[in-house]
Design a protein around this motif. Structure first.
Motif, mmCIF file in Angstrom:
data_model
loop_
_atom_site.group_PDB
_atom_site.id
_atom_site.type_symbol
_atom_site.label_atom_id
_atom_site.label_comp_id
_atom_site.label_asym_id
_atom_site.label_seq_id
_atom_site.Cartn_x
_atom_site.Cartn_y
_atom_site.Cartn_z
ATOM 1 N N ARG B 14 12.453 -93.226 17.840
ATOM 2 C CA ARG B 14 13.487 -92.417 17.186
ATOM 3 C C ARG B 14 14.890 -92.922 17.485
ATOM 4 N NH1 ARG B 14 11.417 -87.455 15.462
ATOM 5 N NH2 ARG B 14 9.267 -87.112 16.089
ATOM 6 N N SER B 15 14.971 -94.006 18.243
ATOM 7 C CA SER B 15 16.284 -94.553 18.582
ATOM 8 C C SER B 15 16.965 -95.083 17.319
ATOM 9 C CB SER B 15 16.110 -95.681 19.601
ATOM 10 O OG SER B 15 17.338 -96.312 19.816
ATOM 11 N N PRO B 16 18.284 -94.885 17.182
ATOM 12 C CA PRO B 16 18.962 -95.376 15.967
ATOM 13 C C PRO B 16 19.107 -96.889 15.941
ATOM 14 C CG PRO B 16 20.545 -94.377 17.466
ATOM 15 C CD PRO B 16 19.192 -94.130 18.056
ATOM 16 N N VAL B 17 18.850 -97.532 17.069
ATOM 17 C CA VAL B 17 18.992 -98.989 17.144
ATOM 18 C C VAL B 17 17.656 -99.596 17.556
ATOM 19 C CG1 VAL B 17 20.173 -100.892 18.299
ATOM 20 C CG2 VAL B 17 21.432 -98.798 17.778
ATOM 21 N N VAL B 76 19.530 -104.311 15.790
ATOM 22 C CA VAL B 76 19.891 -103.923 14.415
ATOM 23 C C VAL B 76 19.779 -102.399 14.307
ATOM 24 C CG1 VAL B 76 19.109 -106.057 13.292
ATOM 25 C CG2 VAL B 76 17.482 -104.201 13.670
ATOM 26 N N VAL B 77 20.413 -101.835 13.297
ATOM 27 C CA VAL B 77 20.181 -100.401 13.091
ATOM 28 C C VAL B 77 18.734 -100.241 12.618
ATOM 29 C CG1 VAL B 77 22.584 -99.816 12.591
ATOM 30 C CG2 VAL B 77 21.064 -100.454 10.734
ATOM 31 N N GLN B 302 15.638 -95.654 27.802
ATOM 32 C CA GLN B 302 15.969 -94.819 26.641
ATOM 33 C C GLN B 302 16.287 -95.652 25.414
ATOM 34 O OE1 GLN B 302 18.267 -90.806 27.545
ATOM 35 N NE2 GLN B 302 19.184 -92.469 28.634
ATOM 36 N N THR B 303 16.955 -96.785 25.619
ATOM 37 C CA THR B 303 17.328 -97.601 24.467
ATOM 38 C C THR B 303 16.304 -98.712 24.273
ATOM 39 O OG1 THR B 303 18.640 -99.135 25.786
ATOM 40 C CG2 THR B 303 19.772 -97.206 24.906
ATOM 41 N N ARG B 305 16.956 -101.683 23.573
ATOM 42 C CA ARG B 305 17.447 -102.870 24.261
ATOM 43 C C ARG B 305 17.095 -102.846 25.758
ATOM 44 N NH1 ARG B 305 23.394 -105.546 24.146
ATOM 45 N NH2 ARG B 305 23.363 -106.487 26.189
#
Lengths: 356, 362
Positions: B14-17, B76-77, B302-303, B305
């Motif tokens: 669900r992460s935007p990135v 990327v998004v 969490q991210t 990346r």
């Protein structure tokens, strides 16, 4: 996002973070250094230390997480990140900030010493000195002028009784906002927080002027700041956030912003001309042929990544002025960001120089 | 044939990135290639970003260099997540840089170089020796990169991408130098006592009790904070942490204090280490430390990346991706006896490196 006002007056904000194994809980009490009288300067910050140490038992929630606390000019925030199943326990733990505070004299003395050390460390940081000099220049003659660390003599002279009086005046549920960011709705949160009661919200002493200085430089010209009314066209959170990131990417200049009252303070630790050049360069980059793609890679993606943190989301949700959604960021194009930069540039070039 | 490429393509969820990372291990290459790796990674990043842009994809690409690997991270998004599928072919077809491009990348590359984390370079060099890549210092690398020409970068790029055997060290073969004490005069007003100790490699099962041991020592309200600051007001700040790398690890404590308190700080730190090795940690403190480590791990992941880069580190150490998700479970099983045992075998005075930084003008 769900916002409700509970019976005790507390504002409750619940933000979903589906699938997250973590929850962030932030309790923002609306009292900061801007609410201090001259003979109280530094009391809000001292109270933050004492609340963590005395009311929150060192700041531990349950068996692990530690509460972080931060005092600003308008508010004091207590935040903690826990595993999702501990969220309600974290709320219960933070509710202790409203309990009658008992401050043993030796604890007060230890925190007075800790604050002397904290002040020494801050004063050794050039970025802190520039920031405080600029904010003092912007808000000269107002309650926002003095730093959160306050007056060393006032802090040294504080007694448990004076701290307690300050706590009784300001620490009430009706004067606070609780934010919970968690993977699923937690009905128990509202039930727990509804039991918190206290006096009605106090009247704030912040004497924000109708118009702060529009531009000022630090005494050593190492920084520049200005403030503008947030209802100005360039005042919404997403373009401002992306503008900051874009300037850093295009020029290396770090722009900081801080909402105070109805104003947005903007500053950078750089002299006037280099700052104007940085804004111009960034605006040119955004309005160039590949401006939209550049904005996405250099500003949007790092911003979205940073905002993906549960605690960051909770802290932003605690203050409507800083609240920004992923959707707002994703839909923000290069034009409004460029407009923010133009607005900032105009503020500097037409600004009135401060007197500090 | 080509090098064993390390890759991580975690789902964005669900992460935007969305993010992915690709890298080559820094094992079994020359010291010149290790020193040049940040500039090579910058060339890779620039080239992949340009290729992405040419295909109409807004992709943020950044170089990533650690003690164990060099490569790129791409973001990327989420709507553009499929573009990450092309990353591997773009990465493997990066042309050598031209002189102008190299000059353009050099300053940024040197500016991005990580400086010594709280003096950890001294500890790493003492533990692993200055010939090991873990003994490379910021100063040595920056000087090399300022002088590296196109040929050097081209050679390093070829060497890093060349086939070589995977060489994982045994999990517990960390060097153990004889304990030594050094005092160094430094600029600035604050004195500092730094104590380093050998640790374990990322693949070692002993890393879990060691993590708990170092976490119990450091942090707000940790054993060292209590004994040095709260009980004796000796220090301004205390940090204690451990780092695990593919071929070994280390732990260290950094305590900032008054110059005249250096000897007392050193004695209290040693005494605290000894107490941990003798008594372990109490049940409440143990649960608290473990919980904080687990939350910290979840937070770091969490991210997309954050997850991609950690997965690369695990891959460089020969660990499967699933091990990353098993971390909370492994930490949860650590007992006080495990901590006591880990401290007793690692935090021993004969293996300490002690460095006192004494300000010239206090």
């Amino acid at each position: 996002m769900r916002r409700v006002r509970l019976p005790g007056g507390l504002r409750l904000v619940e933000a979903p973070r589906p699938g997250s194994p973590l929850a962030a809980v932030v309790l923002r009490v609306r009292v900061g250094s801007g609410d201090e009288r001259p003979d109280e300067r530094g009391t809000a910050h001292m109270l933050e230390h004492l609340v963590v140490r005395c009311a929150l038992a060192g700041g531990r929630v349950g068996e692990g997480a530690l509460v972080s606390a931060r005092t600003g000019r308008e508010s004091t925030a207590y935040s903690v990140v826990v595993r999702a199943f501990d969220a309600v326990r974290a709320v219960v733990a933070l509710g202790a900030v409203f309990d009658e505070l008992r401050v043993p004299p030796d604890v007060l003395a230890a925190e007075q010493a800790a604050i002397v050390e904290e002040a020494a460390r801050r004063h050794a940081e050039p970025a802190w000195r520039i920031r405080e000099s600029l904010l003092a220049g912007l808000w000269a003659g107002t309650a926002f002028e003095h730093p959160v660390l306050g007056d060393a003599r006032v802090v040294a002279a504080l007694t448990p009784r004076r701290v307690l009086r300050f706590h009784r005046t300001w620490y009430h549920p009706a004067n606070a906002t609780l934010v919970v960011v968690a993977g699923r709705p937690l009905p128990d949160v509202a039930a727990v927080a509804s039991r918190w009661t206290g006096a009605p919200a106090p009247a704030h002493r912040t004497d924000a002027p109708s118009r702060p200085w529009t531009a000022t430089a630090g005494r050593d010209h190492a920084g520049i700041a200005f403030a503008y009314h947030r209802v100005d066209p360039a005042g919404s959170a997403a373009p401002v956030m992306l503008a900051r990131e874009a300037v850093a990417a295009a020029s290396g200049v770090q722009v900081r912003t801080l909402p105070l009252g109805e104003w947005l303070c903007v500053w950078a630790a750089t002299a006037r001309e280099p700052f104007i050049a940085a804004l111009t360069r960034t605006r040119d980059r955004l309005t160039g042929p590949d401006g939209a793609a550049w904005l996405r890679t250099e500003a949007l993606i790092p911003t979205l990544r940073r905002e993906d943190d549960v605690e960051t989301a909770a802290v932003r949700a605690a203050d409507p002025r800083t609240l920004v959604t992923t959707a707002a960021l994703l839909s923000c194009t290069a034009d409004p960001v460029a407009a923010v930069l133009t607005h900032w540039r105009n503020k500097i070039t037409s600004g009135q120089e401060g007197r500090r | 044939m080509s090098v064993r490429l390390l890759s991580a393509f975690p789902p964005a969820g669900r992460s935007p990135v969305a993010a992915a990372a690709l890298a080559v291990p820094l094992t079994a290459v020359s010291r010149t290639a290790v020193l040049t790796a940040p500039l090579v990674a910058a060339v890779w990043a620039r080239s992949v970003a340009d290729t992405a842009e040419a295909t109409g994809t807004a992709m943020r690409v950044e170089p990533i260099v650690t003690a164990d690997l060099a490569g790129i991270t791409a973001e990327v998004v989420r709507a553009d997540e499929t573009a990450l599928r092309s990353l591997q072919s773009w990465f493997q077809n990066v042309p050598p840089p031209g002189e102008t491009e190299l000059e353009r990348l050099r300053d940024d590359c040197v500016a991005r170089l990580p400086t010594s984390e709280r003096g950890s370079e001294d500890v790493r060099r003492a533990l692993f020796g200055d010939r090991h890549r873990y003994g490379v210092t910021h100063r040595e690398r920056a000087a090399h990169l300022r002088d590296a020409d196109v040929r050097t970068v081209e050679d390093a790029m070829a060497e890093l991408l060349a086939e070589r055997p995977a060489a994982f060290a045994r999990a517990d073969d960390t060097a153990r130098p004889p304990g030594r004490r050094t005092a160094v005069r430094v600029d600035g007003a604050r004195a500092c006592c730094l104590i380093g100790a050998p640790g374990v490699a990322l693949a070692s099962p002993r890393k879990f009790p060691l993590h708990v041991a170092w976490a119990a020592l450091g942090g707000r309200d940790g054993l060292l904070d209590r004994r040095l600051r709260q009980e004796r007001a000796l220090t301004y700040s205390v940090a204690a942490f451990s780092r695990e790398l593919a071929e070994g690890g280390y732990g260290m404590c950094v305590a900032a204090c008054r110059p005249d308190a250096l000897d007392e700080v050193s004695a209290v730190v040693r005494d605290t280490f000894a107490a941990l090795a003798k008594d372990g940690v109490s049940g409440t403190a143990l649960r608290s430390v473990k919980e904080r480590l687990i939350v910290r791990q979840h937070r770091a992941l969490q991210t997309a990346r954050g997850r991609a880069e950690r997965l690369l580190g695990y891959a460089a150490a020969g660990l499967p991706p699933a091990d990353l998700d098993r971390y909370p479970r492994n930490i949860a099983t650590v007992t006080s006896a495990d901590v006591r045992s880990a401290a007793a075998t690692t935090l021993t005075p004969e293996t300490f490196l002690e460095l006192k930084l004494i300000p010239t003008h206090p």
